[in-house]
Scaffold this active site. Structure first.
Site, short mmCIF file in Angstrom:
data_model
loop_
_atom_site.label_atom_id
_atom_site.label_comp_id
_atom_site.label_asym_id
_atom_site.label_seq_id
_atom_site.Cartn_x
_atom_site.Cartn_y
_atom_site.Cartn_z
N HIS A 247 0.81 -1.22 0.00
CA HIS A 247 0.00 0.00 0.00
C HIS A 247 0.84 1.26 0.00
O HIS A 247 0.66 2.16 -0.82
CB HIS A 247 -0.82 0.03 1.30
CG HIS A 247 -2.28 -0.15 1.06
ND1 HIS A 247 -2.94 0.52 0.06
CD2 HIS A 247 -3.20 -0.91 1.69
CE1 HIS A 247 -4.20 0.16 0.10
NE2 HIS A 247 -4.38 -0.72 1.07
N GLU B 290 1.30 -15.27 -23.17
CA GLU B 290 1.90 -15.39 -21.83
C GLU B 290 2.06 -16.84 -21.42
O GLU B 290 2.39 -17.14 -20.28
CB GLU B 290 1.11 -14.58 -20.80
CG GLU B 290 -0.38 -14.80 -20.79
CD GLU B 290 -1.12 -13.87 -19.82
OE1 GLU B 290 -0.49 -13.30 -18.93
OE2 GLU B 290 -2.35 -13.76 -19.96
N ASP C 235 3.77 -13.53 -16.68
CA ASP C 235 3.39 -14.94 -16.70
C ASP C 235 4.27 -15.75 -17.64
O ASP C 235 4.63 -16.89 -17.34
CB ASP C 235 1.91 -15.09 -17.10
CG ASP C 235 1.00 -14.85 -15.90
OD1 ASP C 235 1.32 -15.39 -14.82
OD2 ASP C 235 0.02 -14.13 -16.05
N CYS D 115 3.05 -6.07 -22.51
CA CYS D 115 2.46 -5.35 -21.38
C CYS D 115 2.92 -5.88 -20.03
O CYS D 115 2.46 -5.42 -18.99
CB CYS D 115 0.93 -5.38 -21.48
SG CYS D 115 0.28 -7.05 -21.55
#
Ligand code: PEP
Ligand code: MG
Length: 568
Positions: free
Chosen positions: A186, A429, A453, A500
């Protein structure tokens, strides 16, 4: 010097402000329930008021999207069930309200922390944050407030809660260092959004420094220099100035094309998780969106899969925001580590190798069709490219594309307008898809390589496991060969190929990817301008030769050395 992870780039030199939460020592005491219930009521009211105040301060520096965390906290603080549970404890045990709050909070935190789902585990932090505030209010303890800082400091803490980062006043908080946390925690995400230098995961920092100590925060290399010498302070002042100048200079590239010195053009675009991220892509000179991870829309939804109209509104907003620039929207990639609050996935031994992404959509065609309809309806508002994640075989792609064609035909028959030039592409991927890319490109309009991936599956190394993270090797010749196969496969049938995964924004990978002929690089918005600077300084013909050399090397380290030499 202490080592950590650079979570948000920059350099800061200032005195430490150590944020130490008050230590709660709550013991069970016998008490009058009526009095305790009244105290609880007052403490809840103050807790809500406190969070509202922090949200107000935070709203000056954070985007609506990031303020949502405070709404989650307010929901928690106003949750009648949470309150009832505490009241029940007080009545049943005739005990002090603080102890009752602690009991309920510990139970709930334990329950959420034990959940498989990463998102739900994350909620434990919210409960802890709100309960802590409630218990401090019950026991009269003050919580330090970063919103009241009045001189320049580097905040040092074990961890920063969302309320802490939200109340950071950028004028005085020059950076922060935390003992725990990783690149995707976070506080790290908030730091990038606030553009404050931050180093997280600095083991031992809380025991090493105290408030008032001068430190240097090198959030480029992920280091905290304690007790610096005068010479070091001067050296880092110069480095900070150089960094500031570089950032400023990069801004000049915002509206420039991404083109090599010999005229080879590529597209540098942004990855987004919600419509609110479009602004960041545009501010950083993104030429489009290369990946909209729509699963966040599904993960945010509380009690059911988001309906067609909700999805339509989100897709339309992104397409309109990008104003005719290409927008690649990925269909639902759920399963694996990404779970939903309102749907239980069947237990699997290896969820990453199980029913996720397109496999799930082909099993639950009702959900897939709803998303495709929403996408098609939105397609008239811009340049839409739809892509299917986790395609392993040509048959899967053809089946998914067949469903798309059916929904398109149905909408047209219903008299609904759909875009004329929607492109339907395939994420590469899974190694099997990379190997067969030249066949897949007969059917797909474009490819986008998901290296996160692709590398995980090629190396058989879980992307969540720290122990095998050394196998994340984007520059290993084996991965480069898969990337080459994919790009060549796309070009064979006149298709374009993008990337990406994180590798697309990797500065060392850029020269090789350019040389391999990658057409589109999609990365986090804040990496775009630096990538443009690199690409615009390279010669395409030379990079082709560099890529050829890299493909013939033995190891990632050899490729790295070659690229580093070239970039110099
Ligand atoms: C990837 O796998 O590289 C990718 C971009 O998708 P995600 O990280 O969402 O799995
Ligand atoms: Mg992926």
């Amino acid at each position: 010097m202490l080592k950590g992870i650079a979570a948000s780039q920059g350099i800061a030199i200032a005195k430490v402000y150590k944020l130490e939460q008050p230590v709660l020592n709550i013991q069970k005491e016998d008490a009058d329930p009526d009095k305790e219930l009244a105290a609880l009521d007052a403490a809840f009211k103050k807790t809500v008021a406190d969070i509202e105040k922090i949200k107000e301060v935070a709203s000056k520096s954070l985007k609506a999207e990031e303020l949502a965390i405070f709404d989650a906290h307010l929901t928690m603080a106003n949750d009648p069930e949470f309150r009832n549970m505490i009241e029940e404890e007080i009545r049943n045990n005739k005990e002090n309200a603080a102890f009752a709050a602690k009991t309920v909070s510990d139970q709930m935190v334990g329950m959420f922390e034990a959940m498989e789902d990463e998102y739900m585990r994350g909620r434990a932090a919210d409960i802890r944050d709100v309960s802590f505030r409630l218990m401090c209010n019950l026991t009269g303890l003050e919580i330090p407030n970063l919103a009241t800082l009045d001189k320049e400091v580097i905040v040092v803490a074990k961890d920063l809660t969302p309320s802490d980062t939200g109340s950071l006043n950028k004028e005085y908080a020059k950076g922060f260092a935390t003992e725990v946390g990783g690149r995707t925690s976070h506080s790290a995400i908030m730091a990038r959004s606030l553009e404050i230098p931050a180093v997280v995961g600095v083991k031992g920092i809380m025991d090493t420094v105290k408030t008032g100590d001068l430190v240097i925060l090198d959030a480029i290399n992920g280091e905290v220099i304690t007790s610096p010498t005068d010479a070091q302070v001067e050296e880092y002042k110069a480095k900070a100035e150089a960094f500031r100048k570089e950032k400023e200079a990069l801004k000049a590239l915002k509206d420039q094309p991404s083109v090599s010195t010999d005229g080879h053009k590529v597209l540098l675009v942004g990855n987004i998780g919600s419509p609110a991220d479009v602004e960041g892509v545009l501010n950083n000179g993104g030429e489009g969106v290369g990946l909209f991870r729509t699963e966040f829309l599904y993960m945010k939804s509380e009690d059911d899969f988001p309906d067609e109209d909700t999805q339509f509104a989100a897709y339309k907003q992104v397409l309109e925001g990008m104003n005719g620039r290409p927008v690649v929207i990925r269909t639902l990639d759920i399963g694996g580590d990404k779970k939903l609050k309102y749907y239980t996935f069947p237990e699997e031994m290896n969820p990453f190798l199980g029913v996720r992404a397109i496999r799930f959509c082909l099993q639950r065609k009702d959900i897939f069709r709803t998303q495709l309809r929403a996408l098609l309806r939105a397609s008239v508002y811009g340049h839409l490219c739809i892509m299917f994640p986790m395609i392993a075989t040509v048959a899967e792609f053809k089946e998914a594309k067949g469903i798309y064609d059916e929904e398109r035909a149905k909408l047209i028959a219903e008299g609904v307008k759909v875009g004329e030039d929607v492109e339907v592409g395939c994420m590469i991927e899974i190694p099997a898809a990379a190997v067969l890319a030249d066949q897949l490109s007969k059917y797909a309009d474009f490819f986008s390589i998901g290296t996160n991936d692709l590398i995980q599956y090629s190396m058989a190394a879980d992307r969540m496991s720290q122990a095998v993270s050394y196998l994340y090797q984007p520059l290993n010749p084996s991965i480069l060969r898969e990337v080459k196969m994919t790009i060549d496969g796309a070009h064979k049938h006149g298709r374009w190929c993008g990337m990406c995964g994180e590798m697309a924004g990797d500065e060392l990978a850029a020269p090789v990817l350019l040389g391999l002929g990658l057409d589109e690089f999609s990365m986090s918005a804040t990496s775009i301008l630096k990538a443009r600077k690199i690409i615009n300084g390279l010669n395409y013909e030379e990079m082709k030769k560099l890529a050829d050399q890299a493909l013939e090397m033995d190891t990632m380290d050899e490729v790295k050395a070659l690229v580093e030499k070239t970039l110099k």
